[in-house]
Motif scaffolding. Structure first.
Motif, short mmCIF file in Angstrom:
data_model
loop_
_atom_site.label_atom_id
_atom_site.label_comp_id
_atom_site.label_asym_id
_atom_site.label_seq_id
_atom_site.Cartn_x
_atom_site.Cartn_y
_atom_site.Cartn_z
N LEU A 1 11.59 6.92 -9.10
CA LEU A 1 12.70 7.05 -10.04
C LEU A 1 12.18 7.06 -11.48
O LEU A 1 12.58 7.89 -12.30
N ALA A 2 11.26 6.16 -11.79
CA ALA A 2 10.68 6.10 -13.14
C ALA A 2 9.93 7.39 -13.46
O ALA A 2 10.00 7.89 -14.58
N ILE B 1 13.94 -0.02 -15.81
CA ILE B 1 14.48 -0.20 -14.45
C ILE B 1 14.24 -1.62 -13.95
O ILE B 1 15.11 -2.23 -13.34
N SER B 2 13.04 -2.15 -14.22
CA SER B 2 12.67 -3.46 -13.67
C SER B 2 12.99 -4.63 -14.60
O SER B 2 12.65 -5.76 -14.30
N GLY C 1 10.93 -2.53 -3.13
CA GLY C 1 11.71 -2.19 -4.31
C GLY C 1 10.91 -1.38 -5.32
O GLY C 1 11.42 -0.43 -5.92
N GLN C 2 9.66 -1.75 -5.51
CA GLN C 2 8.80 -0.99 -6.42
C GLN C 2 8.52 0.40 -5.87
O GLN C 2 8.43 1.36 -6.64
N ARG C 3 8.43 0.53 -4.57
CA ARG C 3 8.21 1.84 -3.96
C ARG C 3 9.41 2.77 -4.19
O ARG C 3 9.26 3.99 -4.16
N ARG C 4 10.56 2.20 -4.41
CA ARG C 4 11.74 3.01 -4.74
C ARG C 4 11.84 3.22 -6.25
O ARG C 4 12.28 4.27 -6.71
N SER C 5 11.44 2.23 -7.02
CA SER C 5 11.57 2.30 -8.48
C SER C 5 10.57 3.25 -9.13
O SER C 5 10.89 3.93 -10.10
N VAL C 6 9.36 3.29 -8.60
CA VAL C 6 8.32 4.12 -9.22
C VAL C 6 8.68 5.61 -9.18
O VAL C 6 8.60 6.28 -10.22
N LEU D 1 10.04 2.60 -16.08
CA LEU D 1 9.92 1.54 -15.08
C LEU D 1 10.21 0.17 -15.70
O LEU D 1 10.83 -0.68 -15.06
N ARG D 2 9.78 -0.04 -16.95
CA ARG D 2 10.09 -1.32 -17.62
C ARG D 2 11.60 -1.48 -17.77
O ARG D 2 12.14 -2.57 -17.57
#
Length: 169
Positions: A164-165, A96-97, A157-162, A93-94
């Motif tokens: 994925l992470a 990705i973000s 965006g975080q709801r999509r990134s998490v 996640l780090r």
């Protein structure tokens, strides 16, 4: 995630984290993992059928041993899996973000550390609601972003990134 599970001799079910279902709407990740899953589900299904039929306690207790044995394995496997996956998912996640979001996974077992004591303590409630009220089928993983529960804090965006992470981790 599946590689970590496989390395520990476990099976993993990949499912959506957000966007569908009650747990997804609450921002929680619910998963079944472990080689004892089928044995646990069989014992749980049989036990719950007897509870629904209001059968004598001794008949219901016949399924306690297989439930406790398989459930204990699941609880331990899931606890270990969360410990193994959490730092990998946090790193993913780090990346990705761009290093701006802190992720934690908080395993929430469906019983206390002593599953047999929890099961015994829940007997009256089970007879009242006619279902098994504690155990691995009640496990959950709380997703925490920046120290807050993702269910109420995460941006779109975080709801999509998490998720994925979690998959990349």
């Amino acid at each position: 995630l599946s590689a970590v599970a496989e390395a520990n001799g476990l099976l993993m079910l990949d499912a959506p984290v957000w966007g569908v279902g009650g747990g997804a709407s609450a921002g929680t990740l619910t998963f079944m993992v472990g080689r004892s899953e089928r044995a646990y589900e069989r014992a749980l299904r049989s036990r719950n059928a007897l509870l629904k039929e209001n059968r004598p306690r001794r008949e219901i207790e016949a399924f306690d041993k297989p439930l406790l044995e398989a459930g204990g394995h699941l609880l331990a496997a899931r606890r270990e899996l969360c410990l193994d996956v959490a730092p990998l998912a946090a790193t993913a996640l780090r990346v990705i973000s761009g290093g701006s979001v802190q992720l934690e996974l908080a395993y929430q077992p469906g019983s206390s550390d002593d599953f047999s004591v929890s099961l015994e303590a829940s007997r009256a409630e089970e007879m009242r609601v006619r279902t098994t009220v504690i155990g691995p089928h009640r496990d959950d993983v709380e997703i925490v972003l920046e120290g807050r529960n993702a269910a109420s804090f995460a941006s779109e965006g975080q709801r999509r990134s998490v998720p994925l992470a979690l998959k990349l981790g």
